[in-house]
Write an enzyme that holds these catalytic residues in place. Structure first.
Site, short mmCIF file in Angstrom:
data_model
loop_
_atom_site.label_atom_id
_atom_site.label_comp_id
_atom_site.label_asym_id
_atom_site.label_seq_id
_atom_site.Cartn_x
_atom_site.Cartn_y
_atom_site.Cartn_z
N ARG A 181 0.07 -3.25 28.81
CA ARG A 181 0.74 -2.70 27.45
C ARG A 181 1.73 -1.99 27.42
O ARG A 181 2.46 -1.63 26.35
CB ARG A 181 -0.61 -2.16 26.75
CG ARG A 181 -0.36 -1.95 25.38
CD ARG A 181 -1.51 -1.42 24.29
NE ARG A 181 -2.46 -1.02 25.06
CZ ARG A 181 -2.80 0.19 25.58
NH1 ARG A 181 -1.76 1.19 25.51
NH2 ARG A 181 -4.03 0.56 25.97
N TYR B 120 14.08 -9.51 3.25
CA TYR B 120 12.97 -10.54 3.93
C TYR B 120 11.70 -10.46 2.87
O TYR B 120 11.27 -9.42 2.44
CB TYR B 120 12.53 -10.19 5.21
CG TYR B 120 11.63 -11.49 5.70
CD1 TYR B 120 11.81 -12.75 5.99
CD2 TYR B 120 10.24 -10.95 6.37
CE1 TYR B 120 11.03 -13.64 6.24
CE2 TYR B 120 9.47 -11.92 6.75
CZ TYR B 120 9.66 -13.37 6.82
OH TYR B 120 8.92 -14.19 7.46
N ASP C 179 18.93 -5.35 9.71
CA ASP C 179 18.04 -6.64 10.18
C ASP C 179 19.32 -7.67 10.56
O ASP C 179 19.96 -8.27 9.67
CB ASP C 179 17.22 -7.16 9.01
CG ASP C 179 16.30 -8.15 9.40
OD1 ASP C 179 16.94 -9.14 10.12
OD2 ASP C 179 15.07 -8.49 9.00
N LYS D 245 14.00 -16.76 14.91
CA LYS D 245 14.95 -17.59 14.51
C LYS D 245 16.37 -18.04 15.50
O LYS D 245 15.84 -18.60 16.40
CB LYS D 245 15.65 -16.77 13.01
CG LYS D 245 14.76 -15.97 12.36
CD LYS D 245 13.93 -17.01 11.44
CE LYS D 245 12.42 -16.34 11.03
NZ LYS D 245 12.82 -15.28 10.27
#
Ligand SMILES: *Cc1c(COP(=O)(O)O)cnc(C)c1O
Length: 380
Positions: free
Chosen positions: A47, A103, A179, A204
């Site tokens: 982790r 978004y 972003d 994307k």
């Protein structure tokens, strides 16, 4: 400094060693052999760190910031990266300025942020509204800690001036995050333009193959990166090594995909511009686009997305059904062209006939012919 393609094919890879593979395989490990003091170990528990993440993180940092040292932190999705950036860096009682047209999950995230005691101001991406919102928020009681920009915005394709807004935010003591999902690090370098953080959905264009979700936060400021990385370790929002490896593998063709998709998108946008039933056509690379001059100043490639509006819902659905080379699917940035009627999600303030078309790497003449034919079919 080398060119984008030279950088992309080797980004994040270890130095050449005889008899080793050109790209190290994914490291699947929940834990690593760990004698002694864990504080000095590069890898102890899965982790906290993983060699496959490290390779991808180095690659993303090189692409986002070729001229100056930067670091990146990878996440299992764009939303995990976005929420980590905000929640790791903003404290209750501080304010953030968010885009109204960002978004589609922002309104839901905003509710969460407000429930945790963050103050939220909003403004649209276009025009001077974000500057005005920053100024009025700054005059209010709570200090503005973070200005969030999404440029080009998804799905409206409005642009804002990263350099100008970063200077204005810094003068008021606020950080700036951009972003960068739509442009990809090859299409736009927010850190070079003055932003503190470049955050993206690698789902994307970065991955570009429609088979992996991923997100990242990149910055030139080690203290910010450390906060974001600590957040990831604490909340456990970690990407799988296999997913990270697939994204890293795909980066070797990012420059080819970004260039071809931008070229194809411009060809499709030009074909759409000829049609009377098409309104509100947007693509930053179109010389007639209202944000084209800004796009030329701050973008290095204009992206693969074209958005436009057909007369009504039924007309748009007929168009999407008639397309043969463009899949009716969400997301964008992939090698295969996709399109969707964005209003079907209910989250974006768009007309019923609004279509977001993501242009892939097919042959441009085939795509343009398919789009023209589907428009003819839809018109009846
Ligand atoms: C898709 C997208 C996101 C969310 O990313 P996921 O990988 O789907 O979580 C965030 N911002 C923009 C601009 C996006 O297009």
């Amino acid at each position: 400094m080398t060119g984008d393609g030279t950088r992309a094919v080797r980004a994040g890879l270890p130095a050449v060693e005889p008899y080793q593979p050109p790209m190290p395989p994914p490291v699947l490990a929940a834990h690593f052999h760990l004698p002694g003091d864990p504080a000095v170990a590069p890898f102890g528990y899965g982790r906290e760190n993983n060699p496959t993440w490290v390779g991808l993180e180095r690659a993303i940092a090189e692409l986002e910031s070729p001229a100056e040292p930067a670091e990146a932190v990878v996440f299992p999705s764009g939303m995990a990266a976005i929420s980590a950036a905000v929640l790791a860096l903003v404290k209750p009682g501080e304010a953030v300025v968010l885009p109204t047209d960002g978004y589609q999950l922002w309104p839901k995230l905003r509710e969460r942020l407000e429930s945790f005691g963050l103050l939220v101001h909003t403004a649209p991406t276009s025009g001077d509204a974000q500057l005005a919102a920053l100024e009025s928020a700054h005059r209010a009681a709570a200090p503005v800690r973070l200005l969030w920009l999404e440029t080009p915005s998804n799905p409206g394709l409005d642009l804002c001036d990263i350099a100008r807004l970063s200077a204005a935010a810094h003068a008021r003591g606020a950080l700036v995050a951009v972003d960068n999902s739509l442009a990809t690090p090859l299409g736009q370098r927010p850190l070079q333009l003055g932003a503190d953080l470049s955050v993206a959905s690698g789902t994307k264009g970065l991955n570009g193959h429609g088979d992996v979700l991923l997100g990242y936060v990149a910055s030139r400021q080690p203290a910010l990166v450390d906060e974001v990385r600590r957040w990831r370790t604490t909340t456990g929002a970690i990407p799988g090594p296999m997913e990270s490896w697939l994204v890293h593998r795909g980066l070797a063709t990012l420059h080819l995909r970004v260039a071809r998709q931008a070229e194809n998108a411009l060809a499709v946008a030009r074909a759409l511009a000829d049609r009377p039933e098409v309104t509100g056509l947007r693509h930053p690379g179109l010389p007639t686009d209202r944000d084209h001059a800004l796009a030329v100043r701050q973008m290095r490639a204009f992206g693969c997305v074209v958005s436009f509006t057909l007369p009504d819902l039924a007309h748009a659905e007929r168009f999407l059904t008639a397309l043969e080379l463009v899949d009716d699917a969400t997301s964008f940035g992939g090698v295969r062209s996709t399109a969707e009627r964005r209003g079907r999600w209910g989250g974006d303030a768009v007309p019923a006939g609004f279509v977001r078309l993501s242009v892939g790497v097919e042959d441009p003449a085939d795509l343009v012919a398919d789009v023209r034919r589907a428009l003819d079919v839809a018109r009846g």
